[in-house]
Scaffold this motif. Structure first.
Motif, mmCIF file in Angstrom:
data_model
loop_
_atom_site.group_PDB
_atom_site.id
_atom_site.type_symbol
_atom_site.label_atom_id
_atom_site.label_comp_id
_atom_site.label_asym_id
_atom_site.label_seq_id
_atom_site.Cartn_x
_atom_site.Cartn_y
_atom_site.Cartn_z
ATOM 1 N N GLU A 112 -15.379 30.195 -51.272
ATOM 2 C CA GLU A 112 -16.313 29.440 -51.846
ATOM 3 C C GLU A 112 -17.311 28.763 -50.720
ATOM 4 O O GLU A 112 -16.766 28.515 -49.486
ATOM 5 N N HIS A 147 -10.282 29.685 -57.738
ATOM 6 C CA HIS A 147 -10.797 30.980 -58.072
ATOM 7 C C HIS A 147 -10.885 31.139 -59.610
ATOM 8 O O HIS A 147 -11.293 32.181 -60.259
ATOM 9 N N ASP A 163 -17.712 33.329 -53.758
ATOM 10 C CA ASP A 163 -17.335 32.565 -55.178
ATOM 11 C C ASP A 163 -18.354 31.217 -55.316
ATOM 12 O O ASP A 163 -17.985 30.291 -54.710
ATOM 13 N N GLU A 172 -13.146 22.550 -56.441
ATOM 14 C CA GLU A 172 -11.868 21.976 -56.934
ATOM 15 C C GLU A 172 -11.051 21.354 -55.701
ATOM 16 O O GLU A 172 -10.066 20.591 -55.855
ATOM 17 N N VAL A 179 -19.228 30.161 -58.282
ATOM 18 C CA VAL A 179 -19.116 29.626 -59.588
ATOM 19 C C VAL A 179 -19.811 28.188 -59.614
ATOM 20 O O VAL A 179 -20.248 27.861 -60.647
ATOM 21 N N GLN A 180 -19.186 27.470 -58.609
ATOM 22 C CA GLN A 180 -19.465 25.893 -58.741
ATOM 23 C C GLN A 180 -20.882 25.633 -58.063
ATOM 24 O O GLN A 180 -21.282 24.739 -58.347
ATOM 25 N N ALA A 187 -13.346 32.961 -63.963
ATOM 26 C CA ALA A 187 -12.206 33.481 -63.522
ATOM 27 C C ALA A 187 -12.317 34.926 -63.763
ATOM 28 O O ALA A 187 -12.177 35.847 -62.831
HETATM 29 C C1 LIG Z 1 -14.329 26.682 -62.112
HETATM 30 C C2 LIG Z 1 -14.323 27.659 -61.056
HETATM 31 C C3 LIG Z 1 -13.887 28.978 -61.230
HETATM 32 C C4 LIG Z 1 -13.118 29.139 -62.671
HETATM 33 O O1 LIG Z 1 -14.101 29.180 -63.584
HETATM 34 P P1 LIG Z 1 -13.694 29.357 -64.901
HETATM 35 O O2 LIG Z 1 -15.117 29.407 -65.899
HETATM 36 O O3 LIG Z 1 -12.746 28.200 -65.217
HETATM 37 O O4 LIG Z 1 -12.779 30.637 -65.286
HETATM 38 C C5 LIG Z 1 -13.729 29.727 -60.345
HETATM 39 N N1 LIG Z 1 -14.256 29.564 -58.851
HETATM 40 C C6 LIG Z 1 -14.650 28.406 -58.826
HETATM 41 C C7 LIG Z 1 -15.274 28.070 -57.200
HETATM 42 C C8 LIG Z 1 -14.672 27.353 -59.749
HETATM 43 O O5 LIG Z 1 -15.069 26.350 -59.419
#
Ligand SMILES: *Cc1c(COP(=O)(O)O)cnc(C)c1O
Length: 400
Positions: A191, A140, A224, A196, A226-227, A108
């Motif tokens: 993404e 996000h 993004d 999620e 992140v995942q 985040a």
């Molecule tokens: C998990 C996730 C987030 C948030 O990450 P946190 O570390 O929980 O803040 C943001 N973007 C995506 C695509 C995620 O899967």
């Protein structure tokens, strides 16, 4: 002295803020792709702490560098130069299409930084453009701004007023995106695969079309990852699979295999932060970055993205076979080691509970979808062990 067992569930219900529902096990130990609960029961872990523990649990190499760094230097702040941070930044820059990095402690926060960067760019380079277009069903993060960016109303409704400047469009719909772009648009935030939101994989042509649209309209593309990033989808970054390059990318989750760390990366042309624009007390501390360096360098050196891509073929084959045989399975979707089994009924919580009973941890990412996201270095044996349990449960649920 006699050891008195603590009822941890009862304690939690009394002292912990109730922000979500937990699964029953109290997990106390992990090794590789296996975790154990307080009663000594073992589970195959296809959840990996929400797609985080990319090298599995209690990895000896990661444990060793953490112990060494903890005994050397944990935190001095970004007021000083520190070595692990700069080594990890160089590693990420050398292995991605991006030019600069700033570290955070979570996904985040990385997205917050990306949003600030895009807005500053819009202010400087596009007549004050500030609007960011994101997708429905996206996720996000949970800060006020990132819940606003996310495409799920349930996460934001109780927290109004929310910051302005976000527009949502359906995912995997280029025309909707084209119609939503205005002179006020500074960025599109997506993404590469919605995690999620249910492991939603867009059509092959979607991200390339989004990239072209962003170029035509002078809009930044923020991915993004992140995942999806750091090997999860069978390439170091999922943008590689789409054959495109983002202007800004965010990372977290798997980057340090469980040690809290996030990152925002940007191309030079939009790297507009100046001294005073952003900061983080812990962000990029030596402990987390040393862990991140160990994890990312091993994922690269041990060719783990290639291994993940091979695992993907095996997983897909097995899920395909389950789909053919069990009426409860209506489909499967994913890439690398990020998959969802789509169910023909809203029974994902029941499937998750039955899997837990038989020693497999999976997650009901949607009421009708079960997500599989094991450690990236999971052995074929552990992978099949978990898939066998899942298959048994789906057979059972299919038969009513
Ligand atoms: C998990 C996730 C987030 C948030 O990450 P946190 O570390 O929980 O803040 C943001 N973007 C995506 C695509 C995620 O899967």
């Amino acid at each position: 002295m006699e050891k008195v067992a603590t009822d941890w569930r009862d304690l939690e219900s009394r002292v912990f803020m109730q922000t979500g529902k937990r699964q029953p096990p109290v997990l106390v130990r992990g090794e590789g792709s296996r975790v154990w609960d307080e009663d000594g029961k073992a589970y195959v872990d296809f959840f990996a702490g929400v797609a985080v523990t990319s090298l599995g649990h209690s990895d000896p190499g990661l444990a060793a560098v953490l112990a060494d760094q903890a005994a050397t230097l944990i935190q001095v702040s970004n007021v000083f130069y520190t070595v692990p941070q700069l080594q990890l930044a160089e590693l990420l820059v050398n292995n991605s299409c991006l030019d600069r990095v700033y570290f955070s402690n979570s996904g985040a926060e990385a997205n917050e930084a990306a949003i600030k960067l895009a807005r500053k760019w819009g202010g400087l380079k596009k007549n004050g453009a500030f609007e960011i277009i994101t997708a429905l069903d996206s996720f996000h993060g949970r800060t006020l701004t990132t819940i606003t960016a996310s495409g799920t109303d349930a996460y934001k409704d109780p927290f109004a007023p929310l910051p302005p400047g976000f527009v949502h469009v359906p995912y995997n719909d280029v025309d909707a995106l084209r119609s939503a772009i205005t002179d006020d648009t500074c960025a599109v935030l997506l993404e590469p695969i919605q995690g999620e939101g249910g492991v939603n994989v867009p059509d092959d042509g979607y991200l390339p079309a989004v990239r072209r649209l962003c170029d035509e309209r002078n809009v930044l593309l923020i991915l993004d990852e992140v995942q999806t990033g750091i090997g999860r989808c069978g390439a170091l970054f999922a943008y590689e699979l789409a054959g495109i390059e983002p202007d800004i990318m965010t990372l977290a989750k798997g980057i340090a295999s469980g040690v809290p760390l996030g990152a925002v990366l940007s191309k030079e042309h939009c790297s507009v932060f100046e001294p005073g624009d952003h900061g983080s007390t812990y962000g990029g501390n030596p402990l987390a970055c040393r862990a991140g360096y160990e994890v990312v360098s091993r994922i690269i050196d041990e060719c783990i993205p290639e291994k993940v891509a091979e695992d993907a073929q095996h997983v897909e084959q097995r899920l395909h076979s389950m789909e053919d045989r069990f009426e409860i399975v209506s489909g499967h979707r994913g890439k690398g080691l990020l998959w969802a089994v789509a169910l023909s009924r809203v029974e994902a919580p029941a499937v998750v509970a039955k899997c837990l009973g038989k020693g497999l941890i999976v997650n009901n990412v949607r009421p009708d979808a079960v997500r599989l996201c094991p450690a990236l270095n999971i052995s074929r044996e552990n992978l099949d062990e978990g898939l066998d349990i899942l298959e048994g449960v789906l057979a059972e649920v299919s038969n009513g």
